[in-house]
Structure formats: C-alpha cells, structure tokens
Design an enzyme around this catalytic site. Structure first.
Site, PDB file in Angstrom:
ATOM      1  N   HIS A  31       8.162  -9.864   2.502  1.00 37.66           N
ATOM      2  CA  HIS A  31       7.913 -10.847   1.436  1.00 37.66           C
ATOM      3  C   HIS A  31       9.146 -11.658   1.036  1.00 37.66           C
ATOM      4  CE1 HIS A  31       4.460  -8.406   1.329  1.00 37.66           C
ATOM      5  NE2 HIS A  31       4.889  -7.507   0.479  1.00 37.66           N
ATOM      6  N   ASP A  70       1.331 -11.153   5.937  1.00 36.53           N
ATOM      7  CA  ASP A  70       2.169 -11.019   4.751  1.00 36.53           C
ATOM      8  C   ASP A  70       1.373 -11.662   3.625  1.00 36.53           C
ATOM      9  OD1 ASP A  70       3.964 -11.060   2.702  1.00 36.53           O
ATOM     10  OD2 ASP A  70       5.665 -11.297   4.039  1.00 36.53           O
ATOM     11  N   HIS A  71       0.698 -10.833   2.840  1.00 36.35           N
ATOM     12  CA  HIS A  71      -0.222 -11.413   1.856  1.00 36.35           C
ATOM     13  C   HIS A  71       0.503 -12.224   0.787  1.00 36.35           C
ATOM     14  CE1 HIS A  71       0.849  -7.620  -0.150  1.00 36.35           C
ATOM     15  NE2 HIS A  71       0.714  -8.321  -1.241  1.00 36.35           N
TER      16      HIS A  71
HETATM   17  P1  NDP Z   1      -4.265   4.979   3.466  1.00 34.70           P
HETATM   18  O1  NDP Z   1      -3.141   5.928   3.417  1.00 34.70           O
HETATM   19  O2  NDP Z   1      -5.265   4.985   2.367  1.00 34.70           O
HETATM   20  O3  NDP Z   1      -4.948   5.190   4.891  1.00 34.70           O
HETATM   21  C1  NDP Z   1      -6.071   4.455   5.337  1.00 34.70           C
HETATM   22  C2  NDP Z   1      -6.931   5.368   6.179  1.00 34.70           C
HETATM   23  O4  NDP Z   1      -6.256   5.676   7.385  1.00 34.70           O
HETATM   24  C3  NDP Z   1      -7.231   6.700   5.528  1.00 34.70           C
HETATM   25  O5  NDP Z   1      -8.358   6.606   4.721  1.00 34.70           O
HETATM   26  C4  NDP Z   1      -7.440   7.597   6.713  1.00 34.70           C
HETATM   27  O6  NDP Z   1      -8.781   7.498   7.140  1.00 34.70           O
HETATM   28  C5  NDP Z   1      -6.610   6.983   7.796  1.00 34.70           C
HETATM   29  N1  NDP Z   1      -5.402   7.800   7.991  1.00 34.70           N
HETATM   30  C6  NDP Z   1      -4.579   8.312   7.060  1.00 34.70           C
HETATM   31  N2  NDP Z   1      -3.570   8.995   7.631  1.00 34.70           N
HETATM   32  C7  NDP Z   1      -3.762   8.910   8.945  1.00 34.70           C
HETATM   33  C8  NDP Z   1      -3.056   9.389  10.060  1.00 34.70           C
HETATM   34  N3  NDP Z   1      -1.946  10.090   9.940  1.00 34.70           N
HETATM   35  N4  NDP Z   1      -3.520   9.098  11.275  1.00 34.70           N
HETATM   36  C9  NDP Z   1      -4.632   8.374  11.421  1.00 34.70           C
HETATM   37  N5  NDP Z   1      -5.349   7.900  10.399  1.00 34.70           N
HETATM   38  C10 NDP Z   1      -4.916   8.152   9.176  1.00 34.70           C
HETATM   39  O7  NDP Z   1      -3.631   3.538   3.648  1.00 34.70           O
HETATM   40  P2  NDP Z   1      -3.872   2.231   2.800  1.00 34.70           P
HETATM   41  O8  NDP Z   1      -5.317   1.925   2.798  1.00 34.70           O
HETATM   42  O9  NDP Z   1      -3.144   2.329   1.523  1.00 34.70           O
HETATM   43  O10 NDP Z   1      -3.065   1.160   3.675  1.00 34.70           O
HETATM   44  C11 NDP Z   1      -3.466   0.808   4.974  1.00 34.70           C
HETATM   45  C12 NDP Z   1      -2.379  -0.044   5.601  1.00 34.70           C
HETATM   46  O11 NDP Z   1      -2.188  -1.205   4.797  1.00 34.70           O
HETATM   47  C13 NDP Z   1      -1.021   0.648   5.668  1.00 34.70           C
HETATM   48  O12 NDP Z   1      -0.367   0.255   6.834  1.00 34.70           O
HETATM   49  C14 NDP Z   1      -0.272   0.107   4.468  1.00 34.70           C
HETATM   50  O13 NDP Z   1       1.119   0.072   4.685  1.00 34.70           O
HETATM   51  C15 NDP Z   1      -0.837  -1.302   4.386  1.00 34.70           C
HETATM   52  N6  NDP Z   1      -0.797  -1.842   3.040  1.00 34.70           N
HETATM   53  C16 NDP Z   1      -1.448  -1.189   2.011  1.00 34.70           C
HETATM   54  C17 NDP Z   1      -1.433  -1.718   0.745  1.00 34.70           C
HETATM   55  C18 NDP Z   1      -2.175  -1.053  -0.378  1.00 34.70           C
HETATM   56  O14 NDP Z   1      -2.188  -1.608  -1.474  1.00 34.70           O
HETATM   57  N7  NDP Z   1      -2.801   0.103  -0.172  1.00 34.70           N
HETATM   58  C19 NDP Z   1      -0.696  -2.978   0.453  1.00 34.70           C
HETATM   59  C20 NDP Z   1      -0.079  -3.566   1.596  1.00 34.70           C
HETATM   60  C21 NDP Z   1      -0.137  -3.013   2.835  1.00 34.70           C
HETATM   61  P3  NDP Z   1      -9.486   8.660   7.963  1.00 34.70           P
HETATM   62  O15 NDP Z   1      -8.812   9.945   7.635  1.00 34.70           O
HETATM   63  O16 NDP Z   1     -10.898   8.589   7.487  1.00 34.70           O
HETATM   64  O17 NDP Z   1      -9.307   8.233   9.377  1.00 34.70           O
END
Ligand code: NDP
Length: 515
Positions: A269, A206-207
């Site tokens: 949070h 939990d950042h």
């Molecule tokens: P993204 O939606 O950008 O996904 C990250 C990567 O996961 C994608 O680049 C893709 O990579 C892979 N991905 C996407 N969909 C799928 C799928 N259905 N199955 C498998 N792989 C998939 O997520 P975020 O980077 O925004 O967030 C990552 C995690 O962090 C999430 O759980 C989010 O809730 C959490 N989070 C994010 C925040 C933010 O600011 N972005 C803030 C707080 C929490 P590839 O296709 O190359 O495998």
C-alpha cells in the site's frame, strides 16, 4: 440571473464529460464463474462476498454469474449459503428479494488444495453451470487462502486445464496480498504462477489502490494544468504518506508475527501511494503505461547504506495503553504473539527518489497499529516563500503551503494557504480550501473490493501490481528487512510506544507534519 437561465447557461457551457450518474454506473461485465478459494475464511465473509452482493445490487454483476466457494471445510451448498447470508446480515446489507436471486447461483465445492481428482470434479461442475448459462465460460479464480497455498492452487488449476483461455472466454487468477515475503520468495511464487497463467491473466491485488481518492491523485495531478508545474523539488520541500490504524493485531497474529508492518503495509500500500505521488505523466491512462511509470519510481528509490539505515528508519512496537478510553494490551501480550516478539508494529521510513524531479525531497512514509486515529493521509509541504516582504510589518509566522490528500476515512483534498486576519493589523493565518469527494460519492461510489472484482471481470489491470513492480519494491525493501531482522540489535532499535499515541518519540516531528 434567475436560477432557470443560470442552469441552462451552465448546461450550454458544461464540459462533455459524462454526468455523475452515468459515470458512476457503467455496465455489467459479461457473466462469469467466480471461484473463491479459501471461501470458509474471514476475507470472503467480511469483504469479498458483501462486495459481490453490492455489485449485483448495483447492476454491475450479471445475475447469471455463478459464485463458487471452495475450501477444505466440509460444507454443502445450503450450509455455505447460510454462512454467506449471515455475512450479508453482519454487513447490514441483506435484502430478501435480491438474496433469492443470488442464492440460486451460489455453490460450495469442498476441495483439498493438492488433490487433482477434486480439481477435475470442480472443472466438471463449472462446465455444467456454464452450459446451463449458455455462455463461453469466463472464469475468475480468487485466491483468498493463506499465501502458502497460492502456488499449489495455481499449479493444479493449470494441470486440470482450468487456467486455459479460449477465443470466447477468459480465465483469470486474482492473488491477494502478500505476494511473497521477500524478493526471492516473490520471484519463486511468480515463476510458479507463470507455469499455469500468462501475465495478462494474473491480477495481484492491492485494494488500497481501488480507493476513490487514491485514483483521484492521478486525475488531480494530470487532469489539471495548475498543479503539475509546481510538483517537483523546486517547490516541494517534503512529502509525508501515512496510514495509521487504531486496531491492534486482532486475530491475525499468526500472519503478522512473520510479516510486521514493513511487509504488511510498506511493500504494497505505502509504495503504491508513493508511486502515484511521484510518477511522471504517462502518455495515456492505460494500464501498462501507468504501471511502466510506477516501476520507474521504484527503480529510482535510493538504496540505503547499511550504516545509515537507522537515520532513515524508526521502528516501533505498541506497549499497553488506552484507545478510545479503553485499556488495551501490549503487542507482546496479544493472543498468538510471542512474549519476546521483536516484530515492528510501527515504521517511519524516509525514502528518496533519485531522479531529476525529486532529487533531495524526503518522502516520509509512516504506518502503524494502535495509533491515536485511523487515518490515511498524504501531505505535500511546499517550500517557504523565497523572500517575505511582510517580515518587518506582519505578526506571526508564515506557514508554508500544504496540500493534504485524505484517503481514509475522509475522502478529500485540501489546500492550505496564507490569508490575512481581518482587522487593522497585518497578521497571517493559514486557511483551507477543501473538496470533499465522499459527499458527492455517497450512494454511487464503489468500495475497494467491489472495484477490484469489477476490474478483474473487465480485464482492466490498471490498479493491480505487475510483476516487475512487485520485484522492484521487494528489491528496495528486502535489504532493509535483512538489516532489521538479521542483526542482533533488533530489540535495541525497536522503540516501544504506548497504544493510543502517535508512535515512538523519534518519529513525532514527522507525525506533526500530518496535522
Ligand atoms: P483465513 O486465515 O481466514 O483463511 C482462509 C481459508 O483458508 C480458511 O478458512 C481455511 O479454509 C483456509 N486455510 C487456512 N489455513 C490454511 C492452510 N494452512 N492451508 C490451506 N488452507 C488454509 O484468511 P483470510 O480470509 O483472512 O485471508 C485470505 C487471504 O487474504 C490471505 O492471504 C490474507 O493475507 C489476505 N488478506 C486478508 C484480509 C482480511 O481482512 N482478512 C485483508 C487483506 C488481505 P479451509 O480450512 O476450509 O480450507
């Protein structure tokens, strides 16, 4: 007294605490392999990689450490390095010299999350890099993927032997929020993670908790003798914890439509903030002692009688409006959102902690998107004086004392009290004593993700969720979510509010306590 002798005297009587500089630095943890799953995504580029770069710059990430991006997208090391370089430039923290050092230990590994062969290849590559480094092979696996694949990745890390710890080296799993979408799914995810990892290896993030002021709440409460004696129902009338955003759903509609504000902000949070304000003093500032006390708070939260839920919960959804002078669309008009969505983007919940200290004190917890200001603030409103001897002679109302904890964007604690307006007449006015942490922390404080990654490398679980805490929170919120989502009158109870306002009319009385 001249300035030289006064500072010498100050040193003579200075407490034995570390100096600011010494305290801010600390040392770098042992080198490790940081393996980021989902490394092609938003979180890695915007938050995670810049945080690692800043840790390296600050001497808090051992330069021998290896960072490995893992995802399904086809990329080689060079393409991934270009992407991460761009991320640093976007964050305005790129430094050519340091980049040279960083890039040589930065790699990419393409992997399909359910392919055992590809995990075996990853294990082999990690082994090679670790042999080159000549250390025991500490490994940190960071799940920055959508939550749907957390379980699959953990399972395969277990099967491929990557989750195994040795005498010399740790293997830790960092799990991003959200952890489940209700109590049963959180329990199921936990069971899967525990098949491969023991609880001491799991770091549920939990950042928010890594924010400087949030940590300061514990120090403020339990490091000073004057506040704790009045920190209870006898002196405190109400507590408001609020976190508001100006931004809308942005590009995260797919996630947000299923989550809504209660899952996105409250389950993690807001509950963490509430627990820090409400906990009993732990015997030691030690991860499990602090987390034990937090869980007691969650377990003491009064469940709602279904028929009384609406008295304690206001849900809203933003309509069109104006934010910073710019017209913005309604939530239902955002890309990826259903035109008839009933997902709440605002909630105000009045919770009660049923224990000796807090009996009868309302905790107003509020969060929303597209509100007037970006703000995370806790307001402790004290009771009125029991008897005002000034009532017949003074002019003006005597406002109750307030303690205001600003978590973001400001980082400050302020105490408001009554003072006399100078002059012949006896008139009151509230005045404020404020301590601003940000001024002191500039240049030395760690941002939330830096702190999170550093603590994972150090093995300090203090700021991370323990499973019993996750379950206790879901146990409290799941019946509320069920009531909100299952009944046919969800739309009727969803109050629209104009973007750029402070939320629905029904919550404005509480919102006023924030200012
Ligand atoms: P993204 O939606 O950008 O996904 C990250 C990567 O996961 C994608 O680049 C893709 O990579 C892979 N991905 C996407 N969909 C799928 C799928 N259905 N199955 C498998 N792989 C998939 O997520 P975020 O980077 O925004 O967030 C990552 C995690 O962090 C999430 O759980 C989010 O809730 C959490 N989070 C994010 C925040 C933010 O600011 N972005 C803030 C707080 C929490 P590839 O296709 O190359 O495998």
């Amino acid at each position: 007294m001249d300035s030289v002798s006064s500072s010498a005297l100050g040193r003579a009587f200075a407490p034995s605490a570390l100096t600011h500089g010494e305290c801010a630095r600390g040392g770098a943890p042992a080198p490790c392999s940081l393996v980021i799953f989902g490394a092609s995504g938003d979180l890695t580029a915007r938050k995670l990689f810049p945080a690692l770069f800043r840790l390296l710059r600050g001497g808090l990430l051992d330069p021998r450490s290896t960072v490995v991006g893992v995802a399904r997208s086809g990329m080689d090391d060079d393409m991934f390095r270009r992407r991460m370089k761009q991320a640093l430039q976007d964050a305005d923290i790129f430094e050519e010299d340091l980049w040279g050092q960083c890039a040589q230990n930065l790699h990419y590994h393409q992997l399909h999350y359910d392919s055992p062969k590809e995990y075996a290849a990853l294990a082999k590559r990690l082994g090679q890099w670790e042999a080159e480094r000549g250390d025991g092979g500490n490994r940190l696996f960071y799940l920055a993927t959508p939550p749907a694949v957390y379980g699959t990745i953990a399972e395969h890390l277990g099967r491929s032997g990557l989750a195994r710890e040795t005498e010399e080296a740790y293997a830790r799993l960092v799990v991003e929020k959200p952890f489940g979408h209700d109590l049963p799914s959180a329990r199921a995810l936990d069971a899967t993670l525990h098949e491969a990892f023991a609880e001491h290896q799991i770091f549920r993030i939990d950042h928010y908790l890594a924010k400087e002021t949030v940590q300061n709440i514990l120090l403020f409460r339990f490091g000073n003798a004057v506040f704790e004696p009045i920190w209870n129902r006898r002196y405190i009338a109400s507590i408001t914890c609020a976190s508001s955003e100006k931004i809308g759903v942005e590009h995260r509609a797919g996630y947000y439509e299923h989550a809504g504000v209660l899952r996105d902000m409250f389950q993690n949070h807001m509950m963490q903030i509430l627990s820090l304000v409400a906990i009993e003093p732990p015997a030691l500032f030690e991860a499990d002692r602090v987390r034990d006390e937090k869980v007691k708070v969650y377990r003491a939260l009064r469940p709602f009688a279904p028929e009384r839920l609406r008295e304690h919960l206001v849900l809203g959804q933003y309509a069109r409006g104006v934010v910073d002078g710019r017209e913005v669309p309604a939530y239902r008009e955002e890309r990826g959102v259903s035109g008839s969505s009933i997902t709440p983007t605002f909630a105000m919940l009045t919770a009660y902690v049923d224990n000796w200290r807090w009996q009868g004190v309302p905790f107003h917890i509020m969060s929303g998107k597209r509100l007037q200001e970006k703000l995370t603030r806790i307001v402790i409103t004290f009771r009125d004086v029991p008897h005002s001897m000034f009532r017949d002679v003074a002019q003006g109302d005597m406002a109750p004392n307030r303690l205001v904890v600003d978590v973001a964007p400001d980082n400050a604690i302020s105490l408001q009290f009554q003072a006399k307006v100078p002059g012949a007449q006896l008139c009151f006015r509230p005045v404020t004593m404020r301590y601003d942490f940000s001024a002191e922390a500039s240049g030395t404080g760690l941002d939330a993700y830096e702190k999170v990654v550093l603590d994972c490398m150090l093995g300090d679980q203090m700021l991370f969720w323990r499973q019993d805490g996750v379950e206790a929170c879901w146990g409290y919120l799941t019946p509320i979510l069920d009531l909100c989502e299952a009944c046919g009158d969800a739309e009727e109870h969803l109050h629209p509010y104009p973007a750029g306002s402070w939320g629905p009319q029904a919550s404005l009385k509480t919102v006023r306590t924030l200012f």
